[in-house]
Design a protein around this motif. Sequence first.
Motif, mmCIF file in Angstrom:
data_model
loop_
_atom_site.group_PDB
_atom_site.id
_atom_site.type_symbol
_atom_site.label_atom_id
_atom_site.label_comp_id
_atom_site.label_asym_id
_atom_site.label_seq_id
_atom_site.Cartn_x
_atom_site.Cartn_y
_atom_site.Cartn_z
ATOM 1 N N THR A 1 0.841 -1.112 0.167
ATOM 2 C CA THR A 1 0.127 0.002 -0.089
ATOM 3 C C THR A 1 0.836 1.184 -0.151
ATOM 4 O OG1 THR A 1 -0.110 0.126 2.354
ATOM 5 C CG2 THR A 1 -1.727 -1.188 1.426
ATOM 6 N N ILE A 2 0.137 2.441 -0.345
ATOM 7 C CA ILE A 2 1.006 3.682 -0.363
ATOM 8 C C ILE A 2 1.605 3.877 1.120
ATOM 9 C CG2 ILE A 2 0.742 6.254 -0.359
ATOM 10 C CD1 ILE A 2 1.000 5.109 -3.141
ATOM 11 N N ALA A 3 0.695 3.849 2.246
ATOM 12 C CA ALA A 3 1.379 3.955 3.457
ATOM 13 C C ALA A 3 2.578 3.150 3.738
ATOM 14 C CB ALA A 3 0.200 3.576 4.638
ATOM 15 N N ARG A 4 2.716 1.793 3.398
ATOM 16 C CA ARG A 4 3.600 0.841 3.808
ATOM 17 C C ARG A 4 4.626 1.187 2.834
ATOM 18 N NH1 ARG A 4 -0.260 -4.358 3.553
ATOM 19 N NH2 ARG A 4 -1.306 -3.901 5.407
ATOM 20 N N THR A 5 4.327 1.479 1.595
ATOM 21 C CA THR A 5 5.714 1.901 0.839
ATOM 22 C C THR A 5 6.474 2.898 1.161
ATOM 23 O OG1 THR A 5 4.566 1.155 -1.019
ATOM 24 C CG2 THR A 5 6.285 2.711 -1.611
ATOM 25 N N TRP A 6 5.540 3.913 1.895
ATOM 26 C CA TRP A 6 6.629 5.319 2.213
ATOM 27 C C TRP A 6 7.333 4.933 3.686
ATOM 28 C CZ3 TRP A 6 2.190 8.714 0.254
ATOM 29 C CH2 TRP A 6 2.071 8.932 -0.909
ATOM 30 N N ARG A 7 6.336 4.103 4.435
ATOM 31 C CA ARG A 7 6.988 3.982 5.594
ATOM 32 C C ARG A 7 8.405 3.523 5.834
ATOM 33 N NH1 ARG A 7 5.281 1.618 10.675
ATOM 34 N NH2 ARG A 7 7.185 1.694 12.269
ATOM 35 N N VAL A 8 8.795 2.471 4.924
ATOM 36 C CA VAL A 8 10.206 2.173 4.746
ATOM 37 C C VAL A 8 11.216 3.411 4.633
ATOM 38 C CG1 VAL A 8 11.839 0.577 3.631
ATOM 39 C CG2 VAL A 8 9.488 -0.203 3.951
ATOM 40 N N THR A 9 10.683 4.386 3.614
ATOM 41 C CA THR A 9 11.626 5.425 3.304
ATOM 42 C C THR A 9 11.749 6.364 4.601
ATOM 43 O OG1 THR A 9 11.028 4.969 0.951
ATOM 44 C CG2 THR A 9 12.003 7.270 1.725
ATOM 45 N N LEU A 10 10.598 6.535 5.154
ATOM 46 C CA LEU A 10 10.638 7.369 6.286
ATOM 47 C C LEU A 10 11.258 6.996 7.366
ATOM 48 C CD1 LEU A 10 6.894 8.503 6.400
ATOM 49 C CD2 LEU A 10 8.860 9.837 5.441
ATOM 50 N N ASP A 11 11.391 5.600 7.637
ATOM 51 C CA ASP A 11 12.293 4.988 8.667
ATOM 52 C C ASP A 11 13.767 5.235 8.476
ATOM 53 O OD1 ASP A 11 10.058 4.009 10.146
ATOM 54 O OD2 ASP A 11 10.308 2.079 9.155
ATOM 55 N N THR A 12 14.158 5.142 7.122
ATOM 56 C CA THR A 12 15.411 5.564 6.793
ATOM 57 C C THR A 12 15.653 6.791 7.111
ATOM 58 O OG1 THR A 12 15.399 3.647 5.139
ATOM 59 C CG2 THR A 12 17.052 5.415 4.762
ATOM 60 N N ILE A 13 15.041 7.937 6.546
ATOM 61 C CA ILE A 13 15.199 9.337 6.893
ATOM 62 C C ILE A 13 15.373 9.651 8.059
ATOM 63 C CG2 ILE A 13 14.212 11.616 6.175
ATOM 64 C CD1 ILE A 13 13.019 10.377 3.685
ATOM 65 N N ALA A 14 14.440 9.078 9.006
ATOM 66 C CA ALA A 14 14.275 9.410 10.386
ATOM 67 C C ALA A 14 15.678 8.888 11.021
ATOM 68 C CB ALA A 14 13.165 8.786 11.119
#
Length: 774
Positions: A277-290
């Motif tokens: 899903t969109i939310a799961r797709t971006w969650r991985v990226t946000l984890d890395t950025i955070a």
Amino acid sequence: MGTNHGSIFTGDTTVQAPLILPPPADVSGPQGLHNLPRPAGHRFVGREAEMATVEQALRPRHARAAAHVVTQAMSGLGGVGKSTLALHFAHHHRTGYAAVWWINAETPETITDSLAQLTARLNPGLHTGATTGAALAEWALAWLDTHPGWLLVFDNATHPDHLAPYLARLSGGDHLITSRLTHGWDQLAAQPLHLEVLTPSAATSLLHQLAGREDPEEYSAAEELTDELGHLPLALEQAGAYIRRTRTTYTGYLQRFRAQAARMLNTPGNGDPHSTTIARTWRVTLDTIAERDPLAIHLLRVMAWFAPHDIPRDLLSGTTDEEDADADALALLNDFSMITLTESAAATHRLVQAVARTPDPDDPHRTEQAISEAKSTAEGLIRDALPHTPTTHITEWPGWRALLPHIDAYLTHTHPDTDTVDTEFILYNASRFLLSQGRLPQATRYAHRSATTSTRLCGGDHPSTLASRDSLAGAYESAGDLGRAIPMRERNLTDSTRILGEDHPSTLAARNNLAGAYRAVGDLGRAIPIYERNLTDSARVLGEDHPDTLTFRNSLAGAYRAAGDLDRAIPIYERNLTDRQRILGEDHPSTLIARNNLAGAYRAVGDLGRAIPIYERNLTDYVRVLGDDHPNTLTSRNNLARAYESVGDLGRAIPMFERNLTDRQRILGDDHPDTLTSRNSLAGAYRAAGNLDRAIPIYERNLTDRQRILGDDHPDTLISRNNLARAYESVGDLDRAIPMFEQNLTHSIRVLGDDHPTTHIARSNAQQARSTPR
């Protein structure tokens, strides 16, 4: 005895013999070797140009030198379709390669695992489970070294350093890389390709295919839905699968999405809880950025409250006290395609914003507290960025215009019940700017919300509430809605008198505004006594030379002029000009206004010999003091052109009207009331010159625009309808002129009353047209 491979059992112990793989050069790959994750999809639309770019870079090996190796990288926001494009290319050109291998490049470990799987595929009879992944990957690399002509797809790479060793070693084939990371690929690859969202037409076509719906009556809803989803392929896939599975309509999905955007973006369209899903797709990226910079995630949450495009970087610079920290955080977000960054502005996808604005207890980046803090930060940034003096300083207008989309987005995404004192300050000032620009519906909405918020937070008797209510009444009055403006002006005067007293400057201003509303509705019998009393009180309380006293004297002169009493109006205008020159100076904007009003009074009495030189001097002074593009300069030029027209000098009047219309369109926009006035003036000059072929189309357009912008009942709309009817009458088209005159008379009586000057003109014109022989 030879070599044995296998297990030896000794009682309760199992000894695994070491796996000895054959030399890689001796192992031939099966024809058509590949591990592509899914078949080529037939739903591939809107990427023709990008596909051509990849095909141009990665031509089949038989079309170029065997030693020529190409690495092509594709970057973009998660869900934009990078993997889909790579997969489509790999399937389409699979027969042009000796082998095609898809590698999960998310981490060094997943790269090793994917290469180990290649070793297992090439050695199907061997049990590789006890051998380390690194050893198996090394064998696969050796095999690739000795079997050229392959394509490796490194999907979802997270850092160039993870791929650099493989790209440096493997020179017998092609590399296609997909990544959310935009930065760093130019050292490893040919010209990187950055994928944007689909075009509107391609997005709508894809949605129709995915949803399995081609209902003509739903076409507009489908276009609206693709726009709401920001033309993002993964969001379209979720929506299409959901619509197909649940047998819902585009309209139904759109309604649910608008009500629960973040929830829908986290809901798999096919019902499989493990689907992407969109939310799961971006969650991985946000984890890395955070992990790298928590400020970047906070900035992304703040940006979620603004408009998605053209967010000024200056607006975001107040999020931290640490020098350049915001610039580094924005660069990191840009690196991972979560935003697009230019030297002066940032942009992000509207669905990124929708997710970032919505709390999720299972997502550490979207806690209630974090989102609330981001909302508060966004509000504070807007408040601090507001330019001053929204109605008068033209040099600040570009800043207002740049900020307005973000003010509107913030107000759209927040509920009025949560408005704060800062919100009310933003609403009040933005409504005043919008009013100065003639954007009446939006100005009225903001003024209404400002007054409501101030009443709730400060109480009905607070000075800020009185000011907000006065601003709302002004918006109604500008829109010609005097039925609502006058009672509000009356209430405001009563409240101001009770709370602040008869002689308070705000009370005097409220009284002047009420008189202005009475004058606008044509009730000069009530307006003039109020103006007279107000001028007397202001002179007593504030003094003869106070700027407010000069303003009230000007208002009284205007009322006398409106009543046709120019014998009383002109001496007051003359005194006002003398006083303003003495007190404020020759070049003060208020002095220029006083000079313009005096010239207008001379013109009204027919004394154009005195009016025209004053208009000419005033225009010269306006250009020198305020510049060619200031609205007051444009008004001064329009007045001078009208004076030239009045003496029959159309050779000077028409070019001036034409220039003024062009300038107002450029500076104020096509829909500003002043632009409509200029268009009306130009049409009138063409009519006076006998050029009705040019006049009538302009009158027709102006009437249509005023009806659309100001409404059927606005006084300016009545003027436009009257002018168009007179033009029809001039060309003998009474069949169109008479009904229009009669319609105008009906509207004038209902809106302005039987005795208003505009009503008298409408009645006279209708009677004259009806009596004209056909």
